[in-house]
Motif scaffolding. Structure first.
Motif, PDB file in Angstrom:
ATOM      1  N   ILE A  11      -9.892  -5.064  26.463  1.00  0.00           N
ATOM      2  CA  ILE A  11     -10.325  -6.384  26.931  1.00  0.00           C
ATOM      3  C   ILE A  11      -9.706  -7.435  26.016  1.00  0.00           C
ATOM      4  O   ILE A  11      -9.660  -7.273  24.797  1.00  0.00           O
ATOM      5  CB  ILE A  11     -11.861  -6.499  26.925  1.00  0.00           C
ATOM      6  CG1 ILE A  11     -12.475  -5.387  27.793  1.00  0.00           C
ATOM      7  CG2 ILE A  11     -12.300  -7.861  27.429  1.00  0.00           C
ATOM      8  CD1 ILE A  11     -12.037  -5.433  29.235  1.00  0.00           C
ATOM      9  N   GLN A  23     -23.514 -11.467  28.486  1.00  0.00           N
ATOM     10  CA  GLN A  23     -22.341 -11.366  29.351  1.00  0.00           C
ATOM     11  C   GLN A  23     -21.456 -10.196  28.932  1.00  0.00           C
ATOM     12  O   GLN A  23     -20.871  -9.512  29.777  1.00  0.00           O
ATOM     13  CB  GLN A  23     -21.543 -12.685  29.298  1.00  0.00           C
ATOM     14  CG  GLN A  23     -22.274 -13.859  29.946  1.00  0.00           C
ATOM     15  CD  GLN A  23     -21.551 -15.168  29.733  1.00  0.00           C
ATOM     16  OE1 GLN A  23     -20.736 -15.285  28.800  1.00  0.00           O
ATOM     17  NE2 GLN A  23     -21.866 -16.134  30.577  1.00  0.00           N
ATOM     18  N   LYS A  24     -21.349  -9.924  27.613  1.00  0.00           N
ATOM     19  CA  LYS A  24     -20.579  -8.767  27.158  1.00  0.00           C
ATOM     20  C   LYS A  24     -21.197  -7.465  27.655  1.00  0.00           C
ATOM     21  O   LYS A  24     -20.494  -6.531  28.055  1.00  0.00           O
ATOM     22  CB  LYS A  24     -20.519  -8.753  25.623  1.00  0.00           C
ATOM     23  CG  LYS A  24     -19.640  -9.862  25.037  1.00  0.00           C
ATOM     24  CD  LYS A  24     -19.683  -9.830  23.507  1.00  0.00           C
ATOM     25  CE  LYS A  24     -18.827 -10.959  22.913  1.00  0.00           C
ATOM     26  NZ  LYS A  24     -18.880 -10.965  21.443  1.00  0.00           N
ATOM     27  N   LEU A  27     -20.371  -7.063  31.247  1.00  0.00           N
ATOM     28  CA  LEU A  27     -18.967  -6.672  31.369  1.00  0.00           C
ATOM     29  C   LEU A  27     -18.774  -5.193  31.018  1.00  0.00           C
ATOM     30  O   LEU A  27     -18.006  -4.475  31.675  1.00  0.00           O
ATOM     31  CB  LEU A  27     -18.102  -7.548  30.459  1.00  0.00           C
ATOM     32  CG  LEU A  27     -16.593  -7.286  30.523  1.00  0.00           C
ATOM     33  CD1 LEU A  27     -16.063  -7.517  31.931  1.00  0.00           C
ATOM     34  CD2 LEU A  27     -15.871  -8.182  29.513  1.00  0.00           C
ATOM     35  N   LYS A  30     -19.915  -3.033  33.863  1.00  0.00           N
ATOM     36  CA  LYS A  30     -18.942  -3.094  34.946  1.00  0.00           C
ATOM     37  C   LYS A  30     -17.721  -2.229  34.640  1.00  0.00           C
ATOM     38  O   LYS A  30     -17.230  -1.482  35.499  1.00  0.00           O
ATOM     39  CB  LYS A  30     -18.514  -4.554  35.185  1.00  0.00           C
ATOM     40  CG  LYS A  30     -19.561  -5.402  35.844  1.00  0.00           C
ATOM     41  CD  LYS A  30     -19.770  -4.934  37.278  1.00  0.00           C
ATOM     42  CE  LYS A  30     -20.787  -5.834  37.965  1.00  0.00           C
ATOM     43  NZ  LYS A  30     -21.028  -5.390  39.354  1.00  0.00           N
TER      44      LYS A  30
END
Length: 430
Positions: A11, A23-24, A27, A30
């Motif tokens: 990333i 949010q990390k 991510l 995902k």
């Protein structure tokens, strides 16, 4: 730790620096989900390839036409007994491996089910995170709007002042329009009341008009009486002269012709039937007209005795009843017939108040009613038009071209016909 794992997943570090912990984490889930999806795809592909190889091997073996048995060193058919050959696994080991494979497959299924649940949780969590982020963005925009609220308030006050000004202008215009409508309505009410007053006065004047007709009728009777007196005087004079000459019988016949010509000259000339119609008097009793109509039967008798011989109500030169002619109907019935007609529509009805008729006329603002005198040897309007006409049809045809009054400008344009069956004039012609 999470940041290091994301870096191992290749990333972009700059992107990681802009994300917060939540949010990390989203991510990471995902990316993990994507890795598992790719791993499952590889597993499925490998299984498909393995199955294809096995199927190909079976097909190759089945294509042979004979079976060849392997032979041992002793030239006997070679027989393999599981566990006796070099490298063979014992039964217990094979059983353990089968159990382990089944356990692995069951664990894989359970892991997939757990992952689906976890995936649903991650999706929900991500959706909630996105909703929170959207709420945060909206809150930031709201803060910006709060900062601009003062300017917006100034603009709003300016717009309100302009609207109040326009409202005041509209109110003034509305008041002016209402004032004009009030004046116009006052004029309309004045005209309506004036017409009602004139209508009331007209009813009061009908008796005066009847008196005028009575006066004319008496004058006509006096004129006929005068002619009769002159005829009697002439008879006496001729009789004396005939006696002297011995010609009484001849002079008596002469008197009868002279008396008839003098006393009934006008009646015979006007009452003689038209070549197109023969009228027979239905009454054997000698007709004597009363001073004024006092019943419906008397009016019908008057019409048959005096008006039928003069072809009242008939079209010119035909035996057809004129479309404008009506029987003994009231003023209200006449106005109902003319209600939906245009200006200029008219009808003629037999009057119940005078020896004559009433012409009902439709004007733009209402109705007018004119009395037609028929007591003498002519037809004329009472108190309106001095012109005299020999027949009722002549009067109607004349005022199709000429107005009745100069103030009203009434022209007879459209005859108003019958609605009843039989027609309302049927009793007059029975």
């Amino acid at each position: 730790m999470l940041q290091q794992i994301l870096r191992d997943m290749y990333i972009d570090p700059e992107l990681l620096a802009e994300l917060n912990e939540e949010q990390k984490q989203i991510l990471f889930y995902k990316m993990r989900e994507e890795q598992l999806r790719r791993w499952r795809e590889r597993e499925e592909k490998a299984q498909m390839e393995d199955a294809l190889l096995k199927k190909t091997a079976r097909l190759k073996r089945s294509n042979g036409k004979r079976v060849q048995w392997l032979h041992g060193s002793d030239d006997e058919v070679w027989v393999w007994v599981m566990g006796e050959a070099t490298g063979d696994k014992p039964y217990e080991q094979i059983s353990e491996e089968l159990i382990a494979e089944r356990a692995r497959q069951q664990a894989q299924k359970e892991a997939e089910e757990l992952w689906r649940q976890k995936e649903a949780e991650i999706t929900k969590k991500f959706r909630d995170a996105m909703a929170k982020e959207k709420a945060r963005i909206v809150a930031e925009k709201w803060k910006i709007e709060i900062e601009d609220r003062k300017a917006a308030k100034l603009i709003e006050e300016k717009i309100q002042e302009e609207l109040k000004k326009r409202e005041e202008e509209e109110r003034q215009k509305g008041e002016e329009l209402i004032r004009q409508q009030e004046e116009l309505r006052a004029k309309e009410l004045y005209l309506s009341l004036k017409q009602a007053q004139q209508h009331s006065q007209h009813n009061e004047h009908e008796d005066q008009e009847w008196a005028e007709q009575l006066r004319r009728s008496k004058a006509a009777d006096e004129e006929r009486s005068h002619k009769a007196r002159r005829a009697r005087d002439e008879y006496r004079r001729q009789s004396l002269r005939a006696i002297q000459k011995g010609k009484v019988a001849g002079l008596s016949s002469l008197f009868r012709g002279t008396s008839l010509n003098n006393d009934q000259e006008t009646k015979l000339n006007n009452n003689s039937p038209s070549p197109l119609m023969t009228v027979t008097a239905p009454f054997s009793k000698v007709w004597e007209r009363p001073s004024r109509p006092f019943s419906r039967e008397i009016i019908i008798r008057w019409f048959k005795e005096e008006q039928l011989p003069r072809r009242a109500g008939f079209e010119r030169n035909t035996n057809n009843i004129a479309p404008w002619f009506h029987g003994i109907i009231s003023r209200q019935e006449a106005e109902e017939l003319l209600m939906n007609k245009s200006e200029g529509a008219f009808l003629v009805r037999v009057s119940e108040k005078i020896w004559g008729y009433a012409l009902s006329y439709r004007q733009q603002s209402g109705f007018k009613h004119f009395l037609v005198d028929a007591s003498g040897d002519f037809y004329s309007f009472l108190g309106v038009d001095p012109n005299r006409h020999a027949t009722l049809t002549d009067l109607i045809d004349f005022h199709k071209e000429e107005i009745i009054t100069s103030s009203g400008g009434e022209l007879l344009l459209e005859p108003c016909g019958q609605r009843r069956n039989p027609p309302d004039y049927s009793p007059l012609f029975e």
